[in-house]
Motif scaffolding. Sequence first.
Motif, PDB file in Angstrom:
ATOM      1  N   ILE A 190     -91.640   9.210 -49.304  1.00  0.00           N
ATOM      2  CA  ILE A 190     -91.651   8.135 -48.318  1.00  0.00           C
ATOM      3  C   ILE A 190     -90.272   8.031 -47.697  1.00  0.00           C
ATOM      4  N   GLU A 191     -90.217   8.190 -46.373  1.00  0.00           N
ATOM      5  CA  GLU A 191     -88.969   8.104 -45.622  1.00  0.00           C
ATOM      6  C   GLU A 191     -89.120   7.014 -44.574  1.00  0.00           C
ATOM      7  N   GLY A 192     -88.619   5.833 -44.901  1.00  0.00           N
ATOM      8  CA  GLY A 192     -88.803   4.697 -44.007  1.00  0.00           C
ATOM      9  C   GLY A 192     -90.258   4.316 -43.929  1.00  0.00           C
ATOM     10  N   SER A 193     -90.853   4.427 -42.734  1.00  0.00           N
ATOM     11  CA  SER A 193     -92.274   4.110 -42.572  1.00  0.00           C
ATOM     12  C   SER A 193     -93.125   5.370 -42.523  1.00  0.00           C
ATOM     13  N   ASN A 194     -92.525   6.512 -42.871  1.00  0.00           N
ATOM     14  CA  ASN A 194     -93.259   7.777 -42.857  1.00  0.00           C
ATOM     15  C   ASN A 194     -93.661   8.205 -44.263  1.00  0.00           C
ATOM     16  N   TYR A 195     -94.857   8.720 -44.342  1.00  0.00           N
ATOM     17  CA  TYR A 195     -95.396   9.275 -45.581  1.00  0.00           C
ATOM     18  C   TYR A 195     -95.468  10.785 -45.368  1.00  0.00           C
ATOM     19  N   VAL A 196     -94.653  11.538 -46.114  1.00  0.00           N
ATOM     20  CA  VAL A 196     -94.537  12.975 -45.884  1.00  0.00           C
ATOM     21  C   VAL A 196     -95.089  13.752 -47.087  1.00  0.00           C
ATOM     22  N   VAL A 197     -96.049  14.624 -46.837  1.00  0.00           N
ATOM     23  CA  VAL A 197     -96.656  15.439 -47.889  1.00  0.00           C
ATOM     24  C   VAL A 197     -95.672  16.520 -48.336  1.00  0.00           C
ATOM     25  N   GLN A 198     -95.403  16.567 -49.636  1.00  0.00           N
ATOM     26  CA  GLN A 198     -94.551  17.605 -50.205  1.00  0.00           C
ATOM     27  C   GLN A 198     -95.399  18.740 -50.799  1.00  0.00           C
ATOM     28  N   HIS A 199     -96.404  18.359 -51.576  1.00  0.00           N
ATOM     29  CA  HIS A 199     -97.343  19.320 -52.153  1.00  0.00           C
ATOM     30  C   HIS A 199     -98.710  18.635 -52.221  1.00  0.00           C
ATOM     31  N   ALA A 200     -99.772  19.419 -52.137  1.00  0.00           N
ATOM     32  CA  ALA A 200    -101.108  18.819 -52.157  1.00  0.00           C
ATOM     33  C   ALA A 200    -102.141  19.772 -52.727  1.00  0.00           C
ATOM     34  N   VAL A 201    -103.146  19.188 -53.400  1.00  0.00           N
ATOM     35  CA  VAL A 201    -104.346  19.890 -53.823  1.00  0.00           C
ATOM     36  C   VAL A 201    -105.484  19.286 -53.024  1.00  0.00           C
ATOM     37  N   HIS A 202    -106.167  20.105 -52.241  1.00  0.00           N
ATOM     38  CA  HIS A 202    -107.238  19.624 -51.372  1.00  0.00           C
ATOM     39  C   HIS A 202    -108.352  20.669 -51.372  1.00  0.00           C
ATOM     40  N   PRO A 203    -109.613  20.247 -51.529  1.00  0.00           N
ATOM     41  CA  PRO A 203    -110.707  21.221 -51.622  1.00  0.00           C
ATOM     42  C   PRO A 203    -110.846  22.112 -50.392  1.00  0.00           C
ATOM     43  N   GLU A 204    -110.383  21.644 -49.245  1.00  0.00           N
ATOM     44  CA  GLU A 204    -110.487  22.432 -48.008  1.00  0.00           C
ATOM     45  C   GLU A 204    -109.113  22.862 -47.498  1.00  0.00           C
ATOM     46  N   ASP A 205    -108.086  22.664 -48.335  1.00  0.00           N
ATOM     47  CA  ASP A 205    -106.702  23.008 -47.948  1.00  0.00           C
ATOM     48  C   ASP A 205    -106.324  22.384 -46.610  1.00  0.00           C
ATOM     49  N   ALA A 206    -106.770  21.144 -46.400  1.00  0.00           N
ATOM     50  CA  ALA A 206    -106.518  20.470 -45.128  1.00  0.00           C
ATOM     51  C   ALA A 206    -105.164  19.768 -45.081  1.00  0.00           C
ATOM     52  N   LEU A 207    -104.484  19.677 -46.221  1.00  0.00           N
ATOM     53  CA  LEU A 207    -103.171  19.035 -46.260  1.00  0.00           C
ATOM     54  C   LEU A 207    -102.108  20.086 -46.531  1.00  0.00           C
ATOM     55  N   GLU A 208    -101.095  20.108 -45.684  1.00  0.00           N
ATOM     56  CA  GLU A 208    -100.035  21.100 -45.804  1.00  0.00           C
ATOM     57  C   GLU A 208     -98.692  20.419 -46.001  1.00  0.00           C
ATOM     58  N   GLU A 209     -97.773  21.147 -46.603  1.00  0.00           N
ATOM     59  CA  GLU A 209     -96.417  20.637 -46.825  1.00  0.00           C
ATOM     60  C   GLU A 209     -95.769  20.275 -45.492  1.00  0.00           C
ATOM     61  N   GLY A 210     -95.175  19.093 -45.449  1.00  0.00           N
ATOM     62  CA  GLY A 210     -94.483  18.644 -44.242  1.00  0.00           C
ATOM     63  C   GLY A 210     -95.310  17.754 -43.345  1.00  0.00           C
ATOM     64  N   MET A 211     -96.631  17.670 -43.579  1.00  0.00           N
ATOM     65  CA  MET A 211     -97.465  16.785 -42.759  1.00  0.00           C
ATOM     66  C   MET A 211     -97.029  15.339 -42.972  1.00  0.00           C
ATOM     67  N   ALA A 212     -96.896  14.585 -41.887  1.00  0.00           N
ATOM     68  CA  ALA A 212     -96.401  13.206 -41.968  1.00  0.00           C
ATOM     69  C   ALA A 212     -97.444  12.233 -41.426  1.00  0.00           C
ATOM     70  N   PHE A 213     -97.522  11.072 -42.063  1.00  0.00           N
ATOM     71  CA  PHE A 213     -98.440  10.024 -41.656  1.00  0.00           C
ATOM     72  C   PHE A 213     -97.695   8.687 -41.658  1.00  0.00           C
ATOM     73  N   ASP A 214     -98.250   7.745 -40.922  1.00  0.00           N
ATOM     74  CA  ASP A 214     -97.704   6.400 -40.956  1.00  0.00           C
ATOM     75  C   ASP A 214     -98.021   5.779 -42.317  1.00  0.00           C
ATOM     76  N   LEU A 215     -97.001   5.274 -42.998  1.00  0.00           N
ATOM     77  CA  LEU A 215     -97.176   4.744 -44.346  1.00  0.00           C
ATOM     78  C   LEU A 215     -98.252   3.669 -44.405  1.00  0.00           C
ATOM     79  N   GLU A 216     -98.291   2.787 -43.414  1.00  0.00           N
ATOM     80  CA  GLU A 216     -99.259   1.690 -43.428  1.00  0.00           C
ATOM     81  C   GLU A 216    -100.700   2.187 -43.320  1.00  0.00           C
ATOM     82  N   GLY A 217    -100.884   3.406 -42.851  1.00  0.00           N
ATOM     83  CA  GLY A 217    -102.216   3.950 -42.740  1.00  0.00           C
ATOM     84  C   GLY A 217    -102.687   4.654 -43.996  1.00  0.00           C
ATOM     85  N   THR A 218    -101.863   4.630 -45.047  1.00  0.00           N
ATOM     86  CA  THR A 218    -102.226   5.270 -46.320  1.00  0.00           C
ATOM     87  C   THR A 218    -102.363   4.220 -47.415  1.00  0.00           C
ATOM     88  N   TYR A 219    -103.121   4.586 -48.462  1.00  0.00           N
ATOM     89  CA  TYR A 219    -103.237   3.699 -49.613  1.00  0.00           C
ATOM     90  C   TYR A 219    -101.881   3.493 -50.290  1.00  0.00           C
TER      91      TYR A 219
END
Length: 248
Positions: A176-205
């Motif tokens: 978490i960098e400020g209001s950004n949620y940044v993916v570092q590593h992920a396990v996803h059944p469809e490999d839809a999440l990649e390292e470096g993908m960023a989302f708005d923190l408020e939009g995540t659980y």
Amino acid sequence: MSAKEANSLNQEELAVLIRSFEYIDQAAIVASLDRKILDLNQKGQDLFGYSPSELKGQSTQILYAYASDYERLGNTRYRPDFTDNKGSTTVKYRDKNGREFFGSTHGGPLKDASGKPIGFVALISDESARLAVEEALNKLHTITSSRHLSFEDRVKAILKLGTELFHLPIGIFSQIEGSNYVVQHAVHPEDALEEGMAFDLEGTYCSHVYAANDVQGFPHVSHSTIATHPCFINFGLEAYLRAYFCRW
């Protein structure tokens, strides 16, 4: 009264016995000397998924995952002369829907006032969750203590272990960098999440975890206080578990 009647539970005795088992937190199954099911308590119905009418008169073998275990216990715990009733036996059982689970089993012969065997009782506790946690902790220790895995490899292995243990399809290690949620590593059944993908923190659980500064879990989001959260509205993620830690 015949010899058979003298060495079996009558209906009144059976009813009293089953009612007494309603006060324990274990499945209780009462069987005849030929190992035919006579009755079971509510915990037994919940654990195995059968109603009493579906099981009464059936061989107790219907509850076992393997016939070899049924035979093994028939030669030990469920012998009329069995006396070593202090210990437990771990057995793999199978419920009505085919789910197999390990059960810690106590029990043995029931005897009348004169000491004659009149049936058998089994007290069973589902040990699957406990055994799964123990196995996961052993694997976690192996991962974290390995000298052959890099930090990234360890994170990926831990994410995979966590998704398997909690039966969740997605595992994410994020920053978490400020209001950004940044993916570092992920396990996803469809490999839809990649390292470096960023989302708005408020939009995540994770916004709830970040605010609470503690572990947060929601087994059924649709029935929880965060049912209106955008992450559930947009993606329908029903279960969520997250831990938060600071880097000083």
